[in-house]
Design a protein around this motif. Structure first.
Motif, short mmCIF file in Angstrom:
data_model
loop_
_atom_site.label_atom_id
_atom_site.label_comp_id
_atom_site.label_asym_id
_atom_site.label_seq_id
_atom_site.Cartn_x
_atom_site.Cartn_y
_atom_site.Cartn_z
N TRP A 104 0.86 -1.19 0.00
CA TRP A 104 0.00 0.00 0.00
C TRP A 104 0.90 1.24 0.00
CZ3 TRP A 104 -4.45 -1.26 4.06
CH2 TRP A 104 -5.29 -2.26 3.51
N GLU B 246 0.45 3.56 3.28
CA GLU B 246 -0.84 3.50 3.99
C GLU B 246 -0.80 2.32 4.95
OE1 GLU B 246 -4.10 4.72 1.96
OE2 GLU B 246 -5.56 3.78 3.29
N ARG B 247 -1.04 2.62 6.21
CA ARG B 247 -1.04 1.60 7.27
C ARG B 247 0.29 0.87 7.37
NH1 ARG B 247 -5.35 4.01 9.43
NH2 ARG B 247 -7.07 4.10 7.95
N VAL C 218 -3.60 0.41 -3.12
CA VAL C 218 -4.92 0.23 -3.77
C VAL C 218 -5.68 1.55 -3.89
CG1 VAL C 218 -5.29 -2.21 -3.25
CG2 VAL C 218 -5.90 -0.48 -1.54
N ASN C 219 -5.39 2.47 -2.98
CA ASN C 219 -5.90 3.84 -3.18
C ASN C 219 -4.89 4.47 -4.15
OD1 ASN C 219 -7.99 3.49 -1.24
ND2 ASN C 219 -6.51 3.84 0.38
N LYS D 3 -9.23 -1.28 -6.58
CA LYS D 3 -10.18 -0.90 -5.54
C LYS D 3 -11.07 0.15 -6.17
CE LYS D 3 -10.42 1.42 -1.00
NZ LYS D 3 -9.63 1.88 0.18
N GLU E 57 -14.87 3.23 -0.29
CA GLU E 57 -14.28 4.28 0.56
C GLU E 57 -13.91 5.53 -0.24
OE1 GLU E 57 -11.09 2.21 2.68
OE2 GLU E 57 -12.54 1.74 4.26
N ARG F 2 -11.12 -6.00 -6.18
CA ARG F 2 -11.40 -6.19 -4.75
C ARG F 2 -12.89 -6.10 -4.43
NH1 ARG F 2 -8.99 -2.44 -1.18
NH2 ARG F 2 -8.14 -3.91 0.32
N PHE G 59 -13.92 -5.29 -1.44
CA PHE G 59 -14.03 -4.50 -0.20
C PHE G 59 -14.87 -3.25 -0.45
CE2 PHE G 59 -12.05 -1.23 2.64
CZ PHE G 59 -12.50 -1.75 3.83
N LYS H 109 -11.32 -9.88 1.39
CA LYS H 109 -10.66 -9.89 2.70
C LYS H 109 -11.17 -11.07 3.50
CE LYS H 109 -9.78 -4.93 3.09
NZ LYS H 109 -9.81 -3.72 3.93
N ASP I 221 -13.31 -5.81 8.26
CA ASP I 221 -12.06 -5.18 7.84
C ASP I 221 -10.88 -5.60 8.70
OD1 ASP I 221 -10.19 -3.63 6.67
OD2 ASP I 221 -11.11 -1.70 7.16
N GLU J 185 -2.43 -3.24 11.13
CA GLU J 185 -3.29 -2.06 11.24
C GLU J 185 -4.17 -2.13 12.48
OE1 GLU J 185 -5.78 -1.38 7.84
OE2 GLU J 185 -6.84 0.26 8.80
N TYR J 186 -4.79 -3.27 12.68
CA TYR J 186 -5.68 -3.42 13.83
C TYR J 186 -5.06 -4.30 14.91
CZ TYR J 186 -9.11 -1.58 10.50
OH TYR J 186 -9.77 -0.80 9.59
N HIS K 245 -6.63 3.92 13.97
CA HIS K 245 -6.81 2.48 14.23
C HIS K 245 -5.83 1.94 15.26
CE1 HIS K 245 -9.02 2.09 10.10
NE2 HIS K 245 -9.63 2.86 10.98
C1 BDP Z 1 -8.81 -0.28 5.61
C2 BDP Z 1 -7.73 0.70 5.79
C3 BDP Z 1 -7.62 1.65 4.63
C4 BDP Z 1 -7.51 0.86 3.35
C5 BDP Z 1 -8.70 -0.06 3.24
C6 BDP Z 1 -8.64 -0.97 2.04
O1 BDP Z 1 -7.99 1.44 6.97
O2 BDP Z 1 -6.50 2.45 4.84
O3 BDP Z 1 -7.44 1.70 2.26
O4 BDP Z 1 -8.74 -0.91 4.36
O5 BDP Z 1 -8.37 -2.14 2.24
O6 BDP Z 1 -8.63 -1.27 6.57
O7 BDP Z 1 -8.88 -0.52 0.93
#
Ligand code: BDP
Length: 685
Positions: A140, A148-149, A190-191, A273, A277, A310, A312, A346, A351, A379-380, A514
């Motif tokens: 990421w 990211e994360r 993915v973003n 993605k 979001e 994805r 998600f 996922k 998540d 992340e979590y 998170h």
């Molecule tokens: C979430 C994350 C975010 C990710 C998203 C994803 O907080 O930063 O962009 O998943 O998987 O858990 O797209």
């Protein structure tokens, strides 16, 4: 030891007799031809054996009657699939054979692993086939070097230096992945930034692909779906649209694909993605996910690449259950995807929480290959300060029975294609690597990268066996220490669950960041970003009713699975609050009330971190001082934060339960208001 060498240390084996034993089988490495991947296999084996055995091991062109060495061979072996390998004692040689050069490479690493872990190489007879075809890391990583994360420094990729300068680390990254059988990497978030579709960036990515190729690793890119509206090229202006059914857009992508393959002939494909979001996607044009994915798949044309789309997705809605969102969006599309499309799911429906029931999509899309997406980066799971060995969590999901085709229809069989006969199979791990010298921040985080790779190859491997290997290769070979550290790792995830989200609580961590506890969060831009949405604590009880009297998300599973989770009296405690709103005074199978059980978990969970510290302290003589200190320091942070989690949660939920903390535990010596302020500090509020 700064940890840079990961599990590929190749320091001399301490026992001279053992070294001599192995050395008798390692007189030479014979390999013919100039295939770059075969050459890698030979040079890696050579470097490894020379280090481990403390003597030179020549690479020669042909064994030609010589014995006492290792022969690397590509042949045609019906017992092996394309990337599988065989290790066999033949005559007086050790033969590493496969149907492809990559297979030989994986076999070479398997042989090294035997030596690294002190296993015998006499009368060797091992065959191993990867169960999943695409074994990938998802990075990421952003253009500006952030991740990211990511909790292990900044991105490994130095975009500003590429393509001219090749950081030697790229090669070491490839070596580590190849040693596990990882054969693909998505290098960007993915973003996704549209920049990755520019000629400038394709050249940079091509330079990385050149480094990875001799290690059997293909490069993939995350796609910004409306890139056609942003990216200009010489003689190729940006379009007004990104509508996947617009012929001009389709043409744009077909050309883009050709541009990419001209520079990266073994390009793996795209990860997407979309409409998730806030990311744009085909639905912005009234099209479906299948329309979007198929457009990209058709653009790939005859190139050997895939589109990994994805699942998600979830829309903000007051009374909807996010648990159901991906299922509702994707199951109607089953059978509508192009054969080059894989849908990446996922492991759980929400998540990457500390524990989730398996995503109900697994088993529900027989006509669409589904890939597994696990998250390695924590992340979590406490970033890079909490020790959480993730293999048991991955296995828990993979081993769960979906019952879609009768008993034994595990998630793993969905993923490896055996249940529905998928042609394409894939498993992805969201990477936990970064520029930190030890790659993963927390030394023990390396084990999660390692375990993911091993399980992507063979999901039947046991978590403790994988841990043991990793410890032996990375930390120590002293048998008692290996055992203690393996035990510690095996218990670590459950301990983390206990002091953060016991009994099926989920999504109560610090908002946005998170990190840390924030169960009280009841304001957020979307209802499903509020934590009260997930735990629903009130004066009666706590938990999300997902049965028929609630959101009925449970109905997305087969009747057999529903049966396991539909009755609050019989639902296994780890999943209880995922599916039920349970009264505080309800007696659980442990004989304790829900409130008391919750407290027991929070308190024993936090206490267990002390136990982890004590165990680790005893490991000092068996470990490298730098690695010992790194983990000891992080455990101290973890201990402090476990108490923070415990105090926050028992104080907060206690306001609803209105019951005392059960003996022998002592109520926190601080107030909820004090604990809330800690979160604000972390959040820089
Ligand atoms: C979430 C994350 C975010 C990710 C998203 C994803 O907080 O930063 O962009 O998943 O998987 O858990 O797209």
């Amino acid at each position: 030891d700064d940890g840079y060498r990961l599990w590929l240390k190749y320091d001399p084996l301490p026992d001279a007799t053992q070294r001599a034993n192995y050395a008798r089988s390692a007189g030479f490495i014979a390999v013919s031809g100039n295939d770059p991947v075969l050459r890698t296999a030979a040079s890696e084996l050579q470097a490894g054996l020379q280090g481990l055995l403390g003597k030179p091991v020549p690479v020669i062109g042909s064994a030609a009657g010589r014995t006492g060495g290792i022969v690397l061979q590509v042949g045609s072996d019906p017992a092996l699939n394309r990337e599988g390998y065989r290790l066999a004692s033949r005559g007086n040689n050790l033969v590493v054979s496969a149907n492809s050069a990559s297979g030989v490479l994986y076999g070479a690493f398997a042989l090294l692993r035997q030596v690294q872990t002190g296993a015998s190489v006499a009368n060797l007879s091992v065959t191993s086939n990867p169960k999943v075809k695409l074994r990938m890391l998802n990075h990421w990583d952003n253009v500006n070097g952030t991740i990211e994360r990511g909790y292990a420094g900044s991105s490994l990729w130095k975009w500003y230096e590429l393509p001219e300068r090749i950081d030697p680390r790229y090669r070491d990254y490839a070596r580590a992945n190849a040693s596990l059988g990882i054969n693909g990497t998505v290098v960007n978030n993915v973003n996704a930034s549209p920049r990755f579709m520019t000629d400038e960036y394709i050249k940079k990515v091509a330079a990385l692909a050149d480094v990875f190729r001799p290690y059997g690793i293909r490069v993939y890119l995350s796609v910004y779906f409306p890139a056609s509206k942003v990216v200009n090229g010489p003689g190729k202006p940006a379009l007004k649209s990104a509508d996947p059914l617009d012929p001009a857009v389709r043409q744009w992508w077909a050309e883009k694909v050709n541009e990419i393959y001209a520079q990266i002939p073994d390009f793996g494909g795209f990860l997407v993605k979309a409409n998730s979001e806030g990311e744009p996607g085909p639905q912005d044009y009234g099209r479906t996910h299948a329309d979007g994915a198929n457009m990209l798949a058709e653009a790939l044309g005859t190139h050997d690449g895939v589109v990994i789309w994805r699942s998600f997705v979830y829309k903000p809605a007051e009374n909807a259950d996010r648990f159901r969102a991906a299922y509702e969006e994707f199951t109607p599309l089953d059978g509508k995807f192009h054969p080059k499309v894989i849908v990446q799911v996922k492991n759980g429906p929400i998540d990457f929480q500390v524990r989730e029931p398996f995503s109900p999509l697994f088993g529900a899309m027989p006509k669409t290959p589904l890939a597994m997406e696990f998250q390695l980066t924590q992340e979590y799971l406490g970033f890079a300060t909490h020790m959480v060995y993730e293999a048991p969590m991955f296995k828990e999901c993979l081993d769960t029975d979906t019952h879609v085709k009768g008993p034994g229809s595990t998630v793993a069989k969905v993923i490896d294609g055996s249940l529905h006969g998928y042609e394409q199979t894939a498993m992805a791990g969201v990477a936990n690597t970064g520029s930190d010298r030890n790659w993963t921040g927390h030394t023990m985080g390396q084990a999660n990268w390692y375990a993911f790779g091993r399980l992507a190859w063979d999901h039947t491997l046991p978590s403790d066996g994988i841990a043991r290997e990793w410890v032996q290769m990375t930390l120590t070979r002293q048998p008692k220490a290996v055992q203690t550290i393996t035990d510690l790792m095996m218990r670590s995830r459950e301990i983390y669950v206990n002091y953060t989200n016991p009994l099926g609580l989920h999504h109560i961590m610090g908002y946005g960041i998170h990190y840390g506890p924030e169960p009280w969060l009841d304001k957020a831009p979307r209802p499903d970003w509020r934590h009260t949405y997930y735990h629903r604590a009130d004066s009666v009880g706590v938990g999300f009713n997902r049965t028929a009297t609630g959101s009925n998300a449970l109905s997305l599973y087969t009747p057999q699975v529903q049966q396991q989770w539909e009755n609050p009296q019989t639902t296994p405690l780890p999943y209880l609050l995922w599916f039920h709103h349970v009264p505080w005074n309800q007696t659980l199978s442990t004989g304790r009330s829900l409130w008391d059980e919750l407290c027991v978990r929070y308190y024993t969970g936090a206490d267990s971190v002390r136990w982890m510290q004590q165990q680790w302290a005893q490991m000092k003589p068996a470990l490298d001082p730098e690695q010992f200190d790194d983990v000891a320091g992080r455990l101290a942070v973890q201990q402090k934060e476990a108490i923070w989690w415990r105090d926050a949660c028992v104080l907060y939920f206690g306001r609803f339960a209105r019951r005392p903390i059960p003996a022998p535990f002592k109520a926190p010596d601080r107030s909820l208001e004090e604990v809330k302020r800690i979160v604000d500090i972390y959040q820089l509020r």
